[in-house]
Design an enzyme around this catalytic site. Structure first.
Site, PDB file in Angstrom:
ATOM      1  N   ASP A  87       0.878  -1.152   0.000  1.00  0.00           N
ATOM      2  CA  ASP A  87       0.000   0.000   0.000  1.00  0.00           C
ATOM      3  C   ASP A  87       0.926   1.215   0.000  1.00  0.00           C
ATOM      4  O   ASP A  87       2.101   1.121   0.354  1.00  0.00           O
ATOM      5  CB  ASP A  87      -0.965   0.006   1.182  1.00  0.00           C
ATOM      6  CG  ASP A  87      -2.162   0.917   0.892  1.00  0.00           C
ATOM      7  OD1 ASP A  87      -2.071   1.735  -0.041  1.00  0.00           O
ATOM      8  OD2 ASP A  87      -3.186   0.822   1.593  1.00  0.00           O
TER       9      ASP A  87
HETATM   10  C1  BGC Z   1      -4.936   3.321  -0.270  1.00  0.00           C
HETATM   11  C2  BGC Z   1      -4.985   2.289  -1.375  1.00  0.00           C
HETATM   12  C3  BGC Z   1      -4.805   2.953  -2.699  1.00  0.00           C
HETATM   13  C4  BGC Z   1      -3.471   3.700  -2.689  1.00  0.00           C
HETATM   14  C5  BGC Z   1      -3.154   4.414  -3.976  1.00  0.00           C
HETATM   15  C6  BGC Z   1      -3.688   4.172  -0.364  1.00  0.00           C
HETATM   16  O1  BGC Z   1      -3.767   5.242   0.511  1.00  0.00           O
HETATM   17  O2  BGC Z   1      -4.998   2.679   0.976  1.00  0.00           O
HETATM   18  O3  BGC Z   1      -6.201   1.585  -1.327  1.00  0.00           O
HETATM   19  O4  BGC Z   1      -4.874   2.013  -3.731  1.00  0.00           O
HETATM   20  O5  BGC Z   1      -3.503   4.664  -1.661  1.00  0.00           O
HETATM   21  O6  BGC Z   1      -3.968   5.499  -4.169  1.00  0.00           O
END
Ligand code: BGC
Length: 750
Positions: free
Chosen positions: A265
């Site tokens: 993540d």
């Molecule tokens: C989120 C993810 C997301 C990623 C990219 C993170 O803050 O938890 O679900 O895909 O950002 O935007």
């Protein structure tokens, strides 16, 4: 050597060189098996090229190998539509004018369709949009289990039940990947709240882990064949999930045989050595602080960038893990961008709009319909009063990373007006002011929702509009701002915000034909439930929200959605809240002065999540899991089984006749729960193990057969670390919801 021989040999070597030149290298030869191509590409790469490949080079991309013609990897959010292009190293908009997408209904709505065909349609459509935008990884779908209705991100997930989530996630993945785009199932694992999402250390039994929190991920890997998976922010066993040995190595790779890419993540990696050893393949991040770190390219400072290279060059770590990571990424590249047979995709097409509408219509849940107030009878209607901010508010912007820039979004009010046309007057009053803003990362809704009137003034106007209307439709609920259905924060309470309860209660006093449409991805408290005849769960429905809602409200579509999670009457009716360990250990939370502290959170309710808890504690939910009404009625016959006893390598089938006894076509979801009558470990009263959605014309009757095997009878034995089906008596409990049971069949496992 004589001259002649010399010339001959020279000729031969030139020829060999020439033919080698003419021959395609193995990694580019699409006729060769992927594993051979991967190996060949790997052998040609330098150490630096390999390290470059395993971390971000921009907000959403990682490097390829330009020298070899191996492309970059491009990711996009996910999971409800394709995120608009952002700048290379900023969250702000790149300002493209050709990246507006179709927003599909939120995943809670998809799950509420209880229809795997809808899930495939969803995956196929969003996958086509991702492919058109030249994305290789779609960051979704999400399958974290709904443990508490306060979790700000529940709307991005598929509800509280592992079987339902597992069944619904598989076709989504297949649909996406048919386009040569990798699904990236998230957030693995135990990311069940947003509060303290980077610092919560989840503690739970292996039983709860395997029975409740992992099955949807396992199905995504083994049945869906997902090409990537995203590690979550939280910790488990004291280690961040993005480099968690147990989750990534022992379970994901060794037990499930995952051959895809583990993506972090954004900013979920915190430790180079753990990331090297514990199965993190591709590091992405949210911020790159190039200024204070003083480097030219701040991405070089990522845990899996220069720090890794340095350890290798100093001989402190070997390159075995590096090769494993690169192999996984190359495999993904060959499956996606370097697949010459992948389709072209399409963006924002009318077909995609219609797909979104169909899913929305099937997912809307009719929660209550006293005196058959719904559907709205337009033939007997002169005036419809529409009240509430959510009738007009755009819901596709906001909520965090799932925020979208849409080609269009039809609001509930516009959808209704379009459908009603000149048949009746539709009069709108705001009723309450919630969140008048509408911007996320530079995408603006363009709506001006500012309204300075007082609560009393707004209410007075609403009552005035409502009192002489034939119907009053209140569109309220939550929205995508902080502490609502939104990433990075949890809700403060189960109750509706902005004093909506008062507005609804007062409306109920002036008009008996009140319909409340709750727009949310979460359960909300409904203190007025007995005063309001009709209640509809309207979710976040995307581009076609208004069309789909109008279709259900006027009865063009007969509702057939069923709740994918329990609506508790109050928070204390939820295990996580009753047992006190949400949002973390109370003493540690009290002591913790700054956000950085790790806070333990024990899932004391264990396997008793959602209806499993309500059943065990004999709690009557506001609306139970699996609940959803129709404009027609279904009568179930007496269910039967094809055998009285089954053995462990047998299956057992249950058959029940379902008849549409009403006057219009409708769909019913026949649900099969298994109840273990006696077991050496405590078990839920019953657990969903099969379901089927059937369409029936008026008067039509169909036989529905649901088959299960020993897997459906098993529990996870922590001690033995295996699934165990204990011989003895079981019941197949067949219902129209988890609380509307229509028949029970007893059987035995020998
Ligand atoms: C989120 C993810 C997301 C990623 C990219 C993170 O803050 O938890 O679900 O895909 O950002 O935007």
């Amino acid at each position: 050597m004589n001259m002649k021989l010399k010339t001959m040999l020279l000729g031969l070597s030139v020829m060999t060189a020439l033919s080698a030149f003419a021959q395609k290298p193995v990694y580019l030869d699409t006729g060769k098996p992927i594993e051979e191509r991967v190996k060949d590409a790997l052998n040609r790469m330098t150490l630096e090229e390999k390290v470059k490949m395993i971390h971000a080079q921009s907000k959403f991309s990682s490097a390829g190998v330009p020298r070899l013609g191996i492309p970059e990897v491009w990711a996009t959010d996910g999971p409800h539509g394709i995120r608009p292009e952002v700048l290379w190293d900023e969250w702000d908009q790149a300002g493209w004018t050709n990246d507006s997408c179709i927003a599909y209904p939120a995943l809670t709505c998809l799950s509420a369709t209880w229809n795997p065909e809808m899930s495939h349609l969803y995956g196929k459509s969003i996958g086509e949009e991702a492919r058109y935008r030249k994305k290789d990884i779609l960051l979704g779908p999400g399958v974290n289990i709904y443990r508490t209705p306060l979790n700000g991100r529940n709307f991005e997930y598929m509800g509280e039940d592992p079987y339902l989530s597992a069944t619904m996630v598989v076709p989504y993945i297949k649909g996406v990947q048919e386009n040569g785009v990798a699904a990236c199932v998230k957030h693995y694992a135990l990311n069940n709240q947003e509060f303290n999402r980077h610092t919560t250390n989840v503690q739970l039994s292996d039983r709860a882990l395997y029975e409740i929190y992992l099955p949807a991920f396992k199905a995504a890997v083994q049945e869906g064949g997902t090409w990537s998976i995203m590690g979550s922010y939280n910790l488990y066993q004291g280690q961040h999930a993005c480099h968690n040995k147990r989750l990534l190595k022992d379970i994901l790779r060794d037990e499930w045989g995952f051959d895809g890419v583990v993506v972090s993540d954004w900013g979920g990696v915190h430790n180079t050595e753990q990331a090297i050893r514990n199965g993190m393949d591709l590091e992405f991040g949210s911020w790159t602080n190039g200024l204070s770190a003083g480097t030219r390219n701040a991405y070089d400072n990522y845990y899996l960038a220069f720090p890794y290279l340095k350890l290798i060059k100093e001989g402190k770590v070997g390159t075995k893990e590096l090769d494993e990571k690169v192999i996984n990424i190359l495999r993904l590249i060959f499956r996606t961008s370097m697949d010459p047979y992948k389709p072209f995709g399409s963006l924002g097409s009318p077909e995609h709009g219609q797909a979104g509408r169909k899913i929305a219509e099937e997912g809307i849940v009719l929660l209550q319909n006293k005196n058959n107030v719904l559907p709205v009878d337009l033939n007997k209607t002169k005036k419809i009063a529409v009240i509430g901010e959510n009738a007009i508010k755009m819901m596709t912007v906001g909520g965090g990373s799932s925020s979208l820039k849409v080609k269009y979004e039809i609001s509930p009010l516009d959808g209704l007006k379009n459908r009603v046309g000149s048949q009746a007057e539709v009069v709108y009053a705001r009723g309450y002011v919630g969140d008048p803003t509408g911007e996320y990362n530079g995408v603006k809704t363009g709506q001006d929702l500012k309204d300075d009137r007082s609560e009393d003034e707004l209410l007075a106007e609403a009552l005035q509009v409502a009192k002489d209307a034939d119907y009053v439709i209140f569109f309220g609920g939550l929205n995508k701002s902080n502490h609502q259905d939104c990433e990075d924060s949890d809700r403060a309470s189960l109750g509706l915000p902005y004093a909506q309860d008062r507005v609804i209660s007062e409306l109920a006093k002036v008009n008996k034909k009140l319909i409340v449409v709750n727009i949310s991805g979460n359960a909300v408290a409904m203190p007025w439930v007995n005063d309001v005849p009709a209640i509809v769960q309207g979710w976040f429905l995307g581009s076609e929200a208004g069309t789909a809602l109008a279709s259900v409200l006027v009865g063009d579509t007969n509702p057939s959605g069923k709740l994918p999670f329990t609506f508790p009457a109050k928070l204390e009716d939820v295990g996580a809240h009753k047992l006190g360990e949400y949002p973390g250990n109370k003493e540690e939370l009290a002591k913790s002065k700054h956000r950085g502290d790790t806070i333990n959170e024990t899932y004391h309710e264990d396997i008793f999540v959602g209806y499993r808890w309500a059943d065990k504690e004999k709690i009557k939910p506001l609306f139970p899991f699996g609940h959803g009404l129709s404009y027609t009625t279904f009568v179930y016959g007496k269910p039967s089984a094809d055998k009285k006893t089954m053995t462990a390598d047998d299956t057992i089938s249950f058959t029940v006749n379902v008849k549409n006894t009403g006057t219009r076509e409708g769909q019913e979801v026949v649900q099969l729960y298994i109840s273990d009558k006696k077991s050496s470990l405590p078990r839920p009263v019953k657990e969903l193990k099969a379901f089927q959605k059937v369409r029936l014309a008026p008067g039509e009757e169909k036989e529905v057969t649901l088959t299960v095997d020993k897997k459906a009878l098993s529990f996870f034995d922590d001690g033995k670390h295996e699934w165990v089906a204990e011989p003895g008596k079981f019941e197949a409990v067949i219902g129209s919801s988890s609380r509307d049971i229509r028949g029970i069949v007893s059987f035995e496992l020998k």
